[in-house]
Design a protein around this motif. Sequence first.
Motif, PDB file in Angstrom:
ATOM      1  N   ALA A   1      -4.662  -4.899   2.075  1.00 25.54           N
ATOM      2  CA  ALA A   1      -4.145  -4.344   0.817  1.00 25.54           C
ATOM      3  C   ALA A   1      -5.281  -3.790  -0.038  1.00 25.54           C
ATOM      4  CB  ALA A   1      -3.376  -5.420   0.048  1.00 25.54           C
ATOM      5  N   LEU A   2      -6.440  -4.462  -0.042  1.00 28.95           N
ATOM      6  CA  LEU A   2      -7.616  -3.948  -0.746  1.00 28.95           C
ATOM      7  C   LEU A   2      -8.094  -2.636  -0.142  1.00 28.95           C
ATOM      8  CD1 LEU A   2      -9.932  -7.014  -1.512  1.00 28.95           C
ATOM      9  CD2 LEU A   2      -8.796  -5.511  -3.157  1.00 28.95           C
ATOM     10  N   LEU A   3      -8.141  -2.580   1.185  1.00 31.28           N
ATOM     11  CA  LEU A   3      -8.560  -1.358   1.880  1.00 31.28           C
ATOM     12  C   LEU A   3      -7.601  -0.212   1.562  1.00 31.28           C
ATOM     13  CD1 LEU A   3     -10.361   0.122   3.887  1.00 31.28           C
ATOM     14  CD2 LEU A   3      -8.991  -0.848   5.753  1.00 31.28           C
ATOM     15  N   LEU A   4      -6.332  -0.525   1.558  1.00 27.95           N
ATOM     16  CA  LEU A   4      -5.318   0.487   1.246  1.00 27.95           C
ATOM     17  C   LEU A   4      -5.506   1.006  -0.177  1.00 27.95           C
ATOM     18  CD1 LEU A   4      -2.724   2.015   2.038  1.00 27.95           C
ATOM     19  CD2 LEU A   4      -1.421   0.024   1.274  1.00 27.95           C
ATOM     20  N   SER A   5      -5.753   0.094  -1.120  1.00 30.51           N
ATOM     21  CA  SER A   5      -5.941   0.519  -2.507  1.00 30.51           C
ATOM     22  C   SER A   5      -7.174   1.401  -2.652  1.00 30.51           C
ATOM     23  CB  SER A   5      -6.039  -0.694  -3.429  1.00 30.51           C
ATOM     24  OG  SER A   5      -7.166  -1.489  -3.105  1.00 30.51           O
ATOM     25  N   ALA A   6      -8.263   1.077  -1.893  1.00 27.96           N
ATOM     26  CA  ALA A   6      -9.475   1.901  -1.945  1.00 27.96           C
ATOM     27  C   ALA A   6      -9.204   3.311  -1.423  1.00 27.96           C
ATOM     28  CB  ALA A   6     -10.583   1.232  -1.132  1.00 27.96           C
ATOM     29  N   LEU A   7      -8.483   3.414  -0.333  1.00 33.14           N
ATOM     30  CA  LEU A   7      -8.154   4.731   0.234  1.00 33.14           C
ATOM     31  C   LEU A   7      -7.238   5.514  -0.698  1.00 33.14           C
ATOM     32  CD1 LEU A   7      -7.622   3.760   3.987  1.00 33.14           C
ATOM     33  CD2 LEU A   7      -9.546   5.009   2.988  1.00 33.14           C
ATOM     34  N   LEU A   8      -6.325   4.826  -1.343  1.00 31.11           N
ATOM     35  CA  LEU A   8      -5.440   5.497  -2.306  1.00 31.11           C
ATOM     36  C   LEU A   8      -6.233   6.022  -3.496  1.00 31.11           C
ATOM     37  CD1 LEU A   8      -2.460   2.968  -2.275  1.00 31.11           C
ATOM     38  CD2 LEU A   8      -2.341   5.350  -1.529  1.00 31.11           C
ATOM     39  N   LEU A   9      -7.251   5.260  -3.920  1.00 29.50           N
ATOM     40  CA  LEU A   9      -8.090   5.686  -5.035  1.00 29.50           C
ATOM     41  C   LEU A   9      -8.901   6.921  -4.653  1.00 29.50           C
ATOM     42  CD1 LEU A   9      -9.028   4.971  -7.914  1.00 29.50           C
ATOM     43  CD2 LEU A   9     -10.850   3.606  -6.874  1.00 29.50           C
ATOM     44  N   ILE A  10      -9.426   6.915  -3.425  1.00 28.02           N
ATOM     45  CA  ILE A  10     -10.223   8.047  -2.950  1.00 28.02           C
ATOM     46  C   ILE A  10      -9.377   9.307  -2.837  1.00 28.02           C
ATOM     47  CG2 ILE A  10     -11.497   8.945  -0.958  1.00 28.02           C
ATOM     48  CD1 ILE A  10     -12.453   6.031  -0.492  1.00 28.02           C
ATOM     49  N   SER A  11      -8.133   9.133  -2.432  1.00 27.21           N
ATOM     50  CA  SER A  11      -7.254  10.292  -2.225  1.00 27.21           C
ATOM     51  C   SER A  11      -6.966  11.045  -3.526  1.00 27.21           C
ATOM     52  CB  SER A  11      -5.930   9.859  -1.596  1.00 27.21           C
ATOM     53  OG  SER A  11      -5.151   9.134  -2.523  1.00 27.21           O
ATOM     54  N   ARG A  12      -7.003  10.353  -4.670  1.00 29.92           N
ATOM     55  CA  ARG A  12      -6.834  10.934  -6.002  1.00 29.92           C
ATOM     56  C   ARG A  12      -5.527  11.731  -6.141  1.00 29.92           C
ATOM     57  NH1 ARG A  12     -12.869  13.114  -7.765  1.00 29.92           N
ATOM     58  NH2 ARG A  12     -13.917  11.069  -7.626  1.00 29.92           N
ATOM     59  N   ARG A  13      -4.510  11.285  -5.445  1.00 29.03           N
ATOM     60  CA  ARG A  13      -3.216  11.942  -5.580  1.00 29.03           C
ATOM     61  C   ARG A  13      -2.410  11.232  -6.656  1.00 29.03           C
ATOM     62  NH1 ARG A  13      -1.710  12.097   0.882  1.00 29.03           N
ATOM     63  NH2 ARG A  13      -3.558  13.268   1.567  1.00 29.03           N
ATOM     64  N   THR A  14      -1.886  12.008  -7.570  1.00 28.51           N
ATOM     65  CA  THR A  14      -1.152  11.431  -8.696  1.00 28.51           C
ATOM     66  C   THR A  14      -0.006  10.549  -8.233  1.00 28.51           C
ATOM     67  OG1 THR A  14      -1.682  13.374 -10.003  1.00 28.51           O
ATOM     68  CG2 THR A  14       0.072  11.954 -10.841  1.00 28.51           C
ATOM     69  N   GLN A  15       0.685  11.030  -7.177  1.00 29.01           N
ATOM     70  CA  GLN A  15       1.852  10.288  -6.709  1.00 29.01           C
ATOM     71  C   GLN A  15       1.466   8.968  -6.039  1.00 29.01           C
ATOM     72  OE1 GLN A  15       0.780  13.195  -5.611  1.00 29.01           O
ATOM     73  NE2 GLN A  15       1.171  13.566  -3.430  1.00 29.01           N
ATOM     74  N   LYS A  16       0.178   8.823  -5.721  1.00 31.38           N
ATOM     75  CA  LYS A  16      -0.281   7.595  -5.069  1.00 31.38           C
ATOM     76  C   LYS A  16      -0.751   6.544  -6.076  1.00 31.38           C
ATOM     77  CE  LYS A  16       0.173   9.336  -0.862  1.00 31.38           C
ATOM     78  NZ  LYS A  16       1.207   8.850   0.056  1.00 31.38           N
ATOM     79  N   ARG A  17      -0.783   6.903  -7.377  1.00 32.58           N
ATOM     80  CA  ARG A  17      -1.340   5.993  -8.378  1.00 32.58           C
ATOM     81  C   ARG A  17      -0.550   4.681  -8.459  1.00 32.58           C
ATOM     82  NH1 ARG A  17      -2.386   8.878 -13.864  1.00 32.58           N
ATOM     83  NH2 ARG A  17      -3.746  10.047 -12.443  1.00 32.58           N
TER      84      ARG A  17
END
Length: 329
Positions: A284-300
Motif C-alpha cells: 500500500a505504501l508502494l502504491l501510494s508512492a507511485l500514485l504520488l509520482i504519477s501526479r494525476r488529479t484523479q489519483k489523488r
Amino acid sequence: MKESVDITIGLVSYNTKDLVVRCLKSVFEFTKGVSYQIILVDNKSKDDTVSIVEKEFPSVRVIRSPKNVGFSSAINMALTEAKGRYFAMFNSDTALLNDTFTELVRFADLQPDCGIACPQLYYPNGEVQVSHYPFRNPKKRAFREVYPRLNALKQLLVPNSPTTRKEIKKKRSVPSAPVEVQRPRGVCFMVKKECIDDIGPMDGNFFIFAEDVDWAWRAKLAGWKRYIVPSAKLMHENHASVAQRATMMQKIQMQSVYYFTYKHFGLMAWFRLRFGNFLGGILALLLSALLLISRRTQKRTMFYESIEEAKALLHLSFLTKKVLPADAK
C-alpha cells in the motif's frame, strides 16, 4: 432442577436499546410453534435498555453485567441459566421474518447429527444476505491483504493487465432445502444442547468477532454438522450493533483472528498472518508512492486511501497489546 423449554434465546445488549426492542418484539410476534426462554445480558449499557426491557417485556430474564465483558463472555452468562434443548446465540440487530425458531427446532429435531442450525439472512430491503462462509485456509487468509494491492499495482503500471487473482461475483440465491455448510454466520446460531455439552461454552478470550467461527470449528472437530435452514428467515442489519466504534472494532476483530489462528493452527500460521498484513501495508505504501509520482488529479483520492490503508495494516501487523473498550478494562 431447571424446567425445560425447546429453545433458549440469548441476546447481548450494549447501548442498542432500539435494536433490542425491535428484535424482542419480532420474537414475541412470530414465535408460536415452540416453547422458549429469552435471556438478555446487558453489558453495562449507558442507555435505558434494561429499564425498558424490564418494563415492556417482563418475561425476559435480564442479567446485568457489572462491566462490558464482551460478546462471548456475555453469552456464557446466558448459557449458565439456559433451560432449552437448544440455545440460540442471537444478535440484537435482527428481526424475525417468520416463525424462525420453530423452523430451526423442527429441522434439528429430525437431524441427529445437526449440532448447529441457522436461518437464511436478508437485508432490511429484502435482498438475500450471505448466511454462511467456508472455513478459511490459514495460508490463503494470510495473503488476503496482499492480492488486492498487487492487482492495484499491476493496473497502475500496466493498465488493463490481467489481475493476479480474479474475483468471481455470484448472484446470491436461497437453497430450496436445508443444506450442510462449513460455518454459518453467528448472527443467529442455534446450537443443540448435546453439542454444547460436547464442545463446551464459548471461548471468553474472544471479546467479540471470530467467537462463532471458533464454536463452529470446535463443533466440526467433534463431528457435529452445521446447516442453513432456508425456511427460517431473519432480517439482519449488517454490523449495526458495532458501528459505534468502527476503528477500535477493526483492531479487536484482527486480534480475534490472530487468537483463533494461533489457537487452532499454531505459531507459524499466526506469524504468516501477521506477515501478510505487514506485506499488504508495504504494498500500500508502494502504491501510494507511485500514485504520488504519477501526479494525476484523479489519483489523488487513491493516494490518500493507500496511505491510510498502509498505516492501518502496518499497525495491525505489530498489534500485540490487547485492545478493549475503556469500560471493559
